[in-house]
Design a protein around this motif. Structure first.
Motif, PDB file in Angstrom:
ATOM      1  N   TYR A 293      -4.698   8.162  -1.228  1.00 17.49           N
ATOM      2  CA  TYR A 293      -4.408   9.589  -1.449  1.00 17.49           C
ATOM      3  C   TYR A 293      -5.096  10.396  -0.352  1.00 17.49           C
ATOM      4  O   TYR A 293      -6.327  10.408  -0.257  1.00 17.49           O
ATOM      5  CB  TYR A 293      -4.922   9.995  -2.829  1.00 17.49           C
ATOM      6  CG  TYR A 293      -4.341  11.289  -3.350  1.00 17.49           C
ATOM      7  CD1 TYR A 293      -3.251  11.288  -4.216  1.00 17.49           C
ATOM      8  CD2 TYR A 293      -4.871  12.516  -2.978  1.00 17.49           C
ATOM      9  CE1 TYR A 293      -2.709  12.477  -4.687  1.00 17.49           C
ATOM     10  CE2 TYR A 293      -4.340  13.710  -3.440  1.00 17.49           C
ATOM     11  CZ  TYR A 293      -3.258  13.675  -4.301  1.00 17.49           C
ATOM     12  OH  TYR A 293      -2.714  14.850  -4.767  1.00 17.49           O
ATOM     13  N   VAL A 294      -4.292  11.057   0.482  1.00 18.71           N
ATOM     14  CA  VAL A 294      -4.833  11.794   1.627  1.00 18.71           C
ATOM     15  C   VAL A 294      -5.227  13.204   1.224  1.00 18.71           C
ATOM     16  O   VAL A 294      -4.424  13.957   0.667  1.00 18.71           O
ATOM     17  CB  VAL A 294      -3.812  11.828   2.785  1.00 18.71           C
ATOM     18  CG1 VAL A 294      -4.374  12.626   3.969  1.00 18.71           C
ATOM     19  CG2 VAL A 294      -3.446  10.420   3.227  1.00 18.71           C
ATOM     20  N   VAL A 295      -6.479  13.547   1.513  1.00 17.60           N
ATOM     21  CA  VAL A 295      -7.014  14.889   1.270  1.00 17.60           C
ATOM     22  C   VAL A 295      -7.485  15.435   2.616  1.00 17.60           C
ATOM     23  O   VAL A 295      -8.162  14.737   3.367  1.00 17.60           O
ATOM     24  CB  VAL A 295      -8.198  14.830   0.290  1.00 17.60           C
ATOM     25  CG1 VAL A 295      -8.883  16.181   0.183  1.00 17.60           C
ATOM     26  CG2 VAL A 295      -7.735  14.365  -1.075  1.00 17.60           C
TER      27      VAL A 295
ATOM     28  N   ILE B 139       0.842  -1.196   0.000  1.00 15.42           N
ATOM     29  CA  ILE B 139       0.000   0.000   0.000  1.00 15.42           C
ATOM     30  C   ILE B 139       0.880   1.249   0.000  1.00 15.42           C
ATOM     31  O   ILE B 139       1.731   1.418   0.870  1.00 15.42           O
ATOM     32  CB  ILE B 139      -0.913   0.024   1.241  1.00 15.42           C
ATOM     33  CG1 ILE B 139      -1.770  -1.253   1.299  1.00 15.42           C
ATOM     34  CG2 ILE B 139      -1.790   1.266   1.251  1.00 15.42           C
ATOM     35  CD1 ILE B 139      -2.465  -1.459   2.635  1.00 15.42           C
ATOM     36  N   LEU B 140       0.663   2.121  -0.971  1.00 17.44           N
ATOM     37  CA  LEU B 140       1.382   3.396  -1.036  1.00 17.44           C
ATOM     38  C   LEU B 140       0.468   4.494  -0.502  1.00 17.44           C
ATOM     39  O   LEU B 140      -0.717   4.532  -0.830  1.00 17.44           O
ATOM     40  CB  LEU B 140       1.782   3.711  -2.479  1.00 17.44           C
ATOM     41  CG  LEU B 140       2.608   4.985  -2.692  1.00 17.44           C
ATOM     42  CD1 LEU B 140       4.015   4.808  -2.134  1.00 17.44           C
ATOM     43  CD2 LEU B 140       2.667   5.353  -4.171  1.00 17.44           C
ATOM     44  N   ILE B 141       1.024   5.392   0.327  1.00 17.12           N
ATOM     45  CA  ILE B 141       0.237   6.507   0.859  1.00 17.12           C
ATOM     46  C   ILE B 141       0.918   7.816   0.476  1.00 17.12           C
ATOM     47  O   ILE B 141       2.100   8.025   0.732  1.00 17.12           O
ATOM     48  CB  ILE B 141       0.077   6.398   2.387  1.00 17.12           C
ATOM     49  CG1 ILE B 141      -0.635   5.082   2.737  1.00 17.12           C
ATOM     50  CG2 ILE B 141      -0.701   7.595   2.931  1.00 17.12           C
ATOM     51  CD1 ILE B 141      -0.912   4.864   4.206  1.00 17.12           C
ATOM     52  N   THR B 142       0.143   8.695  -0.177  1.00 15.43           N
ATOM     53  CA  THR B 142       0.675   9.981  -0.615  1.00 15.43           C
ATOM     54  C   THR B 142      -0.401  11.052  -0.429  1.00 15.43           C
ATOM     55  O   THR B 142      -1.474  10.796   0.128  1.00 15.43           O
ATOM     56  CB  THR B 142       1.165   9.904  -2.081  1.00 15.43           C
ATOM     57  OG1 THR B 142       1.826  11.121  -2.420  1.00 15.43           O
ATOM     58  CG2 THR B 142       0.026   9.652  -3.056  1.00 15.43           C
ATOM     59  N   SER B 143      -0.108  12.277  -0.887  1.00 12.52           N
ATOM     60  CA  SER B 143      -1.065  13.377  -0.779  1.00 12.52           C
ATOM     61  C   SER B 143      -0.689  14.432  -1.818  1.00 12.52           C
ATOM     62  O   SER B 143       0.159  14.182  -2.678  1.00 12.52           O
ATOM     63  CB  SER B 143      -1.039  13.973   0.633  1.00 12.52           C
ATOM     64  OG  SER B 143       0.221  14.549   0.908  1.00 12.52           O
TER      65      SER B 143
END
Length: 226
Positions: free
Chosen positions: A185-187, A48-52
Motif C-alpha cells: 500500500y503506497v502512501v 504481489i498487489l500494489i495499490t494506494s
C-alpha cells in the motif's frame, strides 16, 4: 508494517533503476526488494498487489521500479497493469497498450497473446491494461477470468506484480487482494490524507486486505541528518 521508504525523486525520471547504476533511490528499492521476504514472498508465494489511496501517490512508479529491481536478480518478472480506470505503466515503459488485460477478460485474446517483453530489461515482461478500457471495470473483474490469468502467470513467472486502481476510489483492489500473497500500500509523504489511512484501518474488519504492508513514498528529508 512499513516495509520500505523511497525518497522524493528530484530528477523527475520515472525509471530510476538501471543495471550497474548506483544511487540513493536505487538502493532504497534494493532494500524494499529484500524486505519482501518478511511478507512471505518466495518461490511459492510470488503474487504481489500494489495499490494506494488516491491517484498521484506514485503507485505505478513504485510498481515499475520494483519490477525492474527484481528482474535484475535474474528472476523472471511479469508486471501486470490492472488499473483499468487510469493505466499509466505503458507510458512509463513506452510500450503499446494494445492487447492487454481487458482483451483477455472479454475473451478476445489468450494469455500468451498479451504478454510483451520489455526492451532493455532481459527478465522483465509486461501486460498492459488493454486498448479498450471498459465502462465498468469492477464488473469485468468479477467475471472470474482474472483468477485464471493470475494462475497462468504464477505457473510461468518467478514474480507476478499487479498494479491496480487506488483502493479508496474503486473496489478493484479489494477484488484482487485475495488472489495475491501480499499487498503493498503506497502512501506519499505530505500528499496522502491521514483521514484515508484511518478509514483504511477501520474498513479492514469489513474489507480485509491480504497480508498488507506500507511503502512510504516521496519522503522529503529533514532534521540535522538530512
Amino acid at each position: 508494517p512499513i516495509i520500505g521508504e523511497v525518497a522524493f525523486n528530484k530528477t523527475k525520471d520515472t525509471i530510476v533503476i538501471e543495471k550497474g547504476r548506483r544511487s540513493f533511490i536505487a538502493e532504497e528499492f534494493r532494500k524494499l526488494r529484500i524486505s519482501l521476504s518478511f511478507l512471505g514472498i518466495d518461490s511459492f508465494h510470488k503474487k504481489i498487489l500494489i495499490t494506494s489511496s488516491v491517484s498521484g501517490e506514485g503507485k505505478s512508479f513504485i510498481s515499475t521500479n520494483l519490477a525492474i529491481s527484481l528482474s535484475l536478480t535474474s528472476k523472471k518478472v511479469v508486471l501486470v497493469d490492472i488499473d483499468l480506470n487510469n493505466p499509466t505503466i505503458d507510458k512509463i515503459l513506452k510500450i503499446s497498450r494494445e492487447d492487454g488485460v481487458t482483451e483477455f477478460l472479454e475473451g478476445i485474446k489468450e494469455p500468451e497473446q498479451i504478454i510483451k517483453r520489455v526492451k532493455d530489461h532481459e527478465n522483465l515482461f509486461f501486460i498492459s491494461a488493454g486498448n479498450i478500457l471498459p465502462e465498468n471495470p469492477s464488473e469485468l473483474l468479477s467475471n472470474g477470468k482474472v483468477t485464471s490469468l493470475i494462475n497462468y502467470l504464477e505457473n510461468i513467472f518467478d514474480i507476478v506484480i499487479i498494479d491496480t486502481s487506488p483502493i479508496v476510489l474503486v473496489t478493484d483492489g479489494y477484488l484482487l487482494t485475495g488472489l495475491c500473497d501480499a499487498t503493498l500500500y503506497v502512501v506519499r509523504h505530505k500528499y496522502t490524507p491521514k483521514m484515508l489511512i484511518k478509514r483504511l484501518d477501520r474498513n479492514s474488519h469489513i474489507n480485509p486486505i491480504n497480508n498488507p504492508a506500507i511503502i512510504f513514498n516521496g519522503v522529503k528529508t529533514r532534521g540535522f541528518f538530512k
